[in-house]
Design an enzyme around this catalytic site. Structure first.
Site, short mmCIF file in Angstrom:
data_model
loop_
_atom_site.label_atom_id
_atom_site.label_comp_id
_atom_site.label_asym_id
_atom_site.label_seq_id
_atom_site.Cartn_x
_atom_site.Cartn_y
_atom_site.Cartn_z
N SER A 33 -8.18 -18.07 137.47
CA SER A 33 -7.27 -17.05 136.91
C SER A 33 -6.41 -17.71 135.86
CB SER A 33 -6.37 -16.52 138.03
OG SER A 33 -5.29 -15.77 137.50
N TYR B 130 -0.98 -17.17 145.76
CA TYR B 130 -2.14 -17.01 144.87
C TYR B 130 -2.09 -18.07 143.76
CZ TYR B 130 -5.30 -14.43 141.66
OH TYR B 130 -6.32 -14.05 140.82
C1 BGC Z 1 -4.25 -11.43 139.36
C2 BGC Z 1 -3.66 -10.08 139.02
C3 BGC Z 1 -2.84 -10.16 137.74
C4 BGC Z 1 -3.64 -10.81 136.63
C5 BGC Z 1 -2.86 -10.97 135.32
C6 BGC Z 1 -4.96 -11.99 138.16
O1 BGC Z 1 -5.45 -13.26 138.47
O2 BGC Z 1 -5.18 -11.28 140.43
O3 BGC Z 1 -2.87 -9.63 140.09
O4 BGC Z 1 -2.45 -8.87 137.31
O5 BGC Z 1 -4.08 -12.07 137.07
O6 BGC Z 1 -1.58 -11.49 135.51
#
Ligand code: BGC
Length: 268
Positions: free
Chosen positions: A156, A169
């Site tokens: 991410s 996360y």
């Molecule tokens: C997350 C989302 C978030 C996006 C952008 C992703 O990795 O799971 O919750 O909106 O990143 O910030």
């Protein structure tokens, strides 16, 4: 690329032909788009899923009707016995494993102050421990079979960029960032490459709470230089490229597909 261009056709049809690819969390969101894209390009796909067998069956049917090759395997990436069985099932079905896509992920959207130990363990177990051992099991198989292989971790933007109120996360994705760098260096000499794909905001169920709230969605879109969320297919195409031999020299790093969000600045 048009169908009348023989060069383009050749490229598309040889890109992933016959490669055996596992996609964890493959029956929804970004995982589902990856499964469909790599199957379309000729890969033999193992669709890992934890729940909703009917969703997996629908994807299997769709791919089968288009002449593609895939099987669904129920396995929870938070359970190491399941993960080992997943790799074994891919090998017993298709004879080898070429690409492991660690896509399954969850989030609690909790802050440092309100995250419970249970929230923390749940997120870290799936998003980091599962990715760590899936990488280990896949790499062992790739080394044993010879010819190397590739691990693609769907990370991410938040492997490097804070998301307040989603702390466990971010901590897990930060761990995946360093896992890819360290294991990528360790395994480069053994022919196994490892790369992260870092999506920004993608229109998938993980973002339902944002997409169902017009105010929040407008705020998010305003923060993205491209002004919109990604469609899952826009991430899947990056993964298809990284799974192919065209990406043979990429390892121990991250590729971001985020509409520019990580560089966004109000210009103050
Ligand atoms: C997350 C989302 C978030 C996006 C952008 C992703 O990795 O799971 O919750 O909106 O990143 O910030």
């Amino acid at each position: 690329m048009t169908a009348s261009n023989p060069y383009a056709q050749e490229l598309l049809s040889t890109l992933l032909k016959g490669k055996v690819i596992i996609v964890t969390g493959g029956n929804s969101g970004i995982g589902k788009a990856i499964v469909k894209e790599v199957a379309r390009l000729g890969a033999r796909v193992v669709i890992d899923y934890r729940s909703h067998p009917e969703a997996t069956e629908a994807i299997e049917q769709e791919i089968g009707e288009l002449g593609g090759t895939c099987i669904g395997v129920q396995a929870d990436v938070g359970n190491l016995d399941d993960l080992q069985r997943l790799v074994q099932e891919a090998v017993s079905r298709y004879g080898r494993l070429d690409v492991m896509v660690n896509n399954a992920g969850i989030e609690t959207r909790t802050s440092i102050l309100d995250t419970t130990p249970e929230d923390f363990d749940k997120v870290l177990n799936v998003n980091l421990r599962g990715v760590f051992f899936a990488t280990q099991y896949a790499a062992k198989q790739m080394i044993a079979q010879g010819g190397g292989g590739r691990v693609i971790n769907i990370s991410s933007v938040h492997e490097d960029w804070p998301m307040p109120n989603n702390t466990p996360y971010c901590v897990a994705k930060g761990g995946v960032r360093m896992l890819t760098r360290t294991a990528g260096v360790e395994l480069a000499g053994k022919g196994v490459t490892i790369v992260n794909v870092g999506p920004g905001a993608v229109a998938t169920p993980i973002n339902d709470s944002t997409m169902n709230n017009p105010e929040l969605l407008a705020k998010l879109n305003a923060a993205i230089p491209m002004g919109r969320m990604a469609q899952p297919e826009e991430i899947a195409r990056v993964v298809a490229f990284l799974a192919s031999d065209a990406a043979s020299y990429i390892t121990a790093t991250s590729i971001f597909a985020d509409g520019g969000i990580m560089q966004s600045s109000p210009g103050l």
